[in-house]
Scaffold this motif. Structure first.
Motif, PDB file in Angstrom:
ATOM      1  N   SER A   1       1.303   7.230   1.724  1.00  0.00           N
ATOM      2  CA  SER A   1       0.356   8.319   2.004  1.00  0.00           C
ATOM      3  C   SER A   1      -0.979   7.760   2.524  1.00  0.00           C
ATOM      4  O   SER A   1      -1.611   8.358   3.395  1.00  0.00           O
ATOM      5  N   GLU A   2      -1.364   6.578   2.026  1.00  0.00           N
ATOM      6  CA  GLU A   2      -2.609   5.997   2.540  1.00  0.00           C
ATOM      7  C   GLU A   2      -2.452   5.570   4.005  1.00  0.00           C
ATOM      8  O   GLU A   2      -3.334   5.776   4.832  1.00  0.00           O
TER       9      GLU A   2
ATOM     10  N   ASP B   1      -6.340  10.563  10.191  1.00  0.00           N
ATOM     11  CA  ASP B   1      -7.775  10.808  10.110  1.00  0.00           C
ATOM     12  C   ASP B   1      -8.448  10.205  11.332  1.00  0.00           C
ATOM     13  O   ASP B   1      -8.350   9.010  11.587  1.00  0.00           O
TER      14      ASP B   1
ATOM     15  N   VAL C   1       0.863  -1.187   0.000  1.00  0.00           N
ATOM     16  CA  VAL C   1       0.000   0.000   0.000  1.00  0.00           C
ATOM     17  C   VAL C   1       0.899   1.238   0.000  1.00  0.00           C
ATOM     18  O   VAL C   1       2.101   1.131   0.273  1.00  0.00           O
ATOM     19  N   THR C   2       0.304   2.378  -0.282  1.00  0.00           N
ATOM     20  CA  THR C   2       1.147   3.574  -0.354  1.00  0.00           C
ATOM     21  C   THR C   2       1.382   4.155   1.040  1.00  0.00           C
ATOM     22  O   THR C   2       0.553   3.994   1.944  1.00  0.00           O
TER      23      THR C   2
ATOM     24  N   LEU D   1      -5.265  -0.960   7.579  1.00  0.00           N
ATOM     25  CA  LEU D   1      -4.019  -0.201   7.561  1.00  0.00           C
ATOM     26  C   LEU D   1      -3.388  -0.141   8.955  1.00  0.00           C
ATOM     27  O   LEU D   1      -2.175  -0.301   9.110  1.00  0.00           O
TER      28      LEU D   1
ATOM     29  N   GLY E   1      -2.446   8.498   6.133  1.00  0.00           N
ATOM     30  CA  GLY E   1      -3.832   8.965   6.233  1.00  0.00           C
ATOM     31  C   GLY E   1      -4.590   8.241   7.337  1.00  0.00           C
ATOM     32  O   GLY E   1      -5.353   8.849   8.086  1.00  0.00           O
ATOM     33  N   ALA E   2      -4.348   6.942   7.456  1.00  0.00           N
ATOM     34  CA  ALA E   2      -5.021   6.158   8.501  1.00  0.00           C
ATOM     35  C   ALA E   2      -4.594   6.596   9.895  1.00  0.00           C
ATOM     36  O   ALA E   2      -5.325   6.430  10.865  1.00  0.00           O
TER      37      ALA E   2
ATOM     38  N   PHE F   1     -14.930   3.001   4.792  1.00  0.00           N
ATOM     39  CA  PHE F   1     -13.624   3.572   5.074  1.00  0.00           C
ATOM     40  C   PHE F   1     -13.025   2.939   6.329  1.00  0.00           C
ATOM     41  O   PHE F   1     -11.839   2.675   6.421  1.00  0.00           O
TER      42      PHE F   1
ATOM     43  N   ARG G   1     -11.147  -0.322   5.672  1.00  0.00           N
ATOM     44  CA  ARG G   1      -9.826  -0.090   5.089  1.00  0.00           C
ATOM     45  C   ARG G   1      -8.863   0.451   6.154  1.00  0.00           C
ATOM     46  O   ARG G   1      -7.717   0.040   6.236  1.00  0.00           O
ATOM     47  N   LYS G   2      -9.378   1.355   6.947  1.00  0.00           N
ATOM     48  CA  LYS G   2      -8.531   1.972   7.975  1.00  0.00           C
ATOM     49  C   LYS G   2      -8.050   0.926   8.993  1.00  0.00           C
ATOM     50  O   LYS G   2      -6.893   0.919   9.385  1.00  0.00           O
TER      51      LYS G   2
END
Lengths: 129, 262
Positions: B48-49, B56, B45-46, B71, B52-53, B64, B67-68
């Motif tokens: 930045s993603e 946020d 995964v990136t 991560l 983000g987790a 969402f 996915r979070k």
């Protein structure tokens, strides 16, 4: 060959039966006690190099055994084996001077490895797992 | 493989303590940025993603959220990897469930003076390394349902009001010398089991966000409410993980009580 004296304490006979032969094959002299009271009497009467003890036993638990061993002979290494392992118990055992701890069920080879390491550190360099 | 875990909402201050502690102990310092890099590589995964987790704090949208959680699980898996590899000083705000399980982890909370709680750490260049200040507390509460500043969760609380980072590092190092923080066969095995459990969790969590995984010596226990809805889901899950490295046997559990009792 200089052999380490081992005392193995577990109220379940099968544990002693399973582990004794392997330890003897390594070159250790092994005594087995199923009754922790008998075990305490042995500890007070003789110096063992390594004591392996269960935690949950009738009347006397493994932590009490550990305390008695350390009182009788601080150099004796104590290995805890338990089916009720928790982080708190591990910390208590280490704080009271345990050498190592392993959760049941374990592979006999894992315990032999721990005994060999303890024995080697005590100068029994012939002991191999 | 000792571990010192330093958690704090005071990003800059805790980072300085962690750096000093790591330097004095000769251990590598592992930061949130290191976790992001390792997790990105491991989970494909990136960065930045993953970042983000960690930044946020809204978890309301279910899709969402799935996915979070994956991560976050990847980040926890990366943390397990660092802890398995060598002795480390970790500074950040993930990994709380891991630290609670492993007896040899010295968990340190860094507190600051109360009047500084509103924005000091975030204002001094900490932004690059993800959240700062009260947002960390909110993030932690959302993810772990626990108060990050509850001293009962830690072995040691350090108030920066009373000392500088060098003194704080000395206190941490002296505490680490206590026998209870010595790695042992049991705690190392717990760590290995946790790593496998997190590995499996990351594979399953997007399909079953409530999935819980435990592992013991290659036997893996998996629980999700979804298993109650039919055999197909349970069989498919079993099939998907039973060939993974380190897995000898998979037990699918359909009720929480049975899982908790394992």
């Amino acid at each position: 060959m200089n052999s380490p004296e081992i005392l193995l304490i577990d109220d379940e006979p099968i544990v002693g039966q399973r582990l004794r032969t392997g330890l003897e094959k390594m070159g250790c002299k092994v005594e087995v006690a199923q009754d922790p009271k008998d075990a305490l009497a042995k500890i007070r009467g003789k110096r063992f190099d390594v004591v392996i003890t269960d935690i949950m036993m009738p009347e006397i638990n493994g932590i009490q055994v550990l305390e008695t061993v350390k009182e009788a002979n601080p150099d004796t290494q104590v290995i805890i084996i338990t089916g009720f392992a928790t982080s708190e118990l591990a910390r208590e055992a280490m704080e009271k001077g345990a050498y190592d701890m392993i959760a049941k069920p374990f592979k006999p080879a894992d315990l032999r490895g721990m005994v060999a390491k303890a024995a080697n550190e005590m100068g029994f360099t012939d002991i191999k797992e | 493989m000792s571990t010192v875990a330093i958690l704090s909402k005071y990003v800059n201050e805790s980072r300085k303590i962690a750096e000093k502690t790591a330097f004095k102990l000769g251990y590598p310092l592992v930061t949130m940025t290191d976790l992001v890099k390792a997790a990105a590589k491991e989970g494909n995964v990136t960065e930045s993603e993953l970042s983000g987790a960690l930044t946020d704090i809204t978890l309301y949208h279910q899709l969402f959220r799935k996915r979070k959680m994956k991560l976050v699980s990847l980040l926890e898996l990366a943390l397990c990897g660092f802890m398995m590899e060598k002795s480390i000083v970790f500074c950040g705000y993930v990994g709380y469930p891991i630290f609670q399980e492993i007896s040899h982890v010295l968990q340190v909370l860094v507190l600051g003076p109360p009047e500084d709680a509103g924005g000091r750490a975030g204002g001094k260049g900490s932004g690059k390394d993800l959240l700062s200040d009260d947002k960390i507390l909110k993030w932690f509460k959302k993810i772990y349902q626990a108060d990050m500043e509850d001293p009962n969760l830690y072995d040691l609380s350090i108030n920066m009001w009373h000392m500088d980072e060098s003194e704080a590092a000395d206190i941490i190092i002296n505490t680490l010398k206590q026998p209870r923080f010595k790695p042992m066969t049991y705690s190392k095995k717990v760590m290995k089991d946790l790593q496998l459990a997190f590995h499996i969790k990351t594979k399953l969590i997007e399909k079953m966000p409530d999935v819980a995984v435990k592992s013991h010596d290659g036997t893996v226990y998996v629980y999700s409410k979804a298993f109650k809805r039919g055999q197909k889901k349970a069989a498919g899950t079993k099939q998907s993980i039973m060939w993974m490295d380190g897995v000898d046997y998979v037990e699918i559990l359909k009720d929480q009580k049975s899982f908790d009792a394992v």
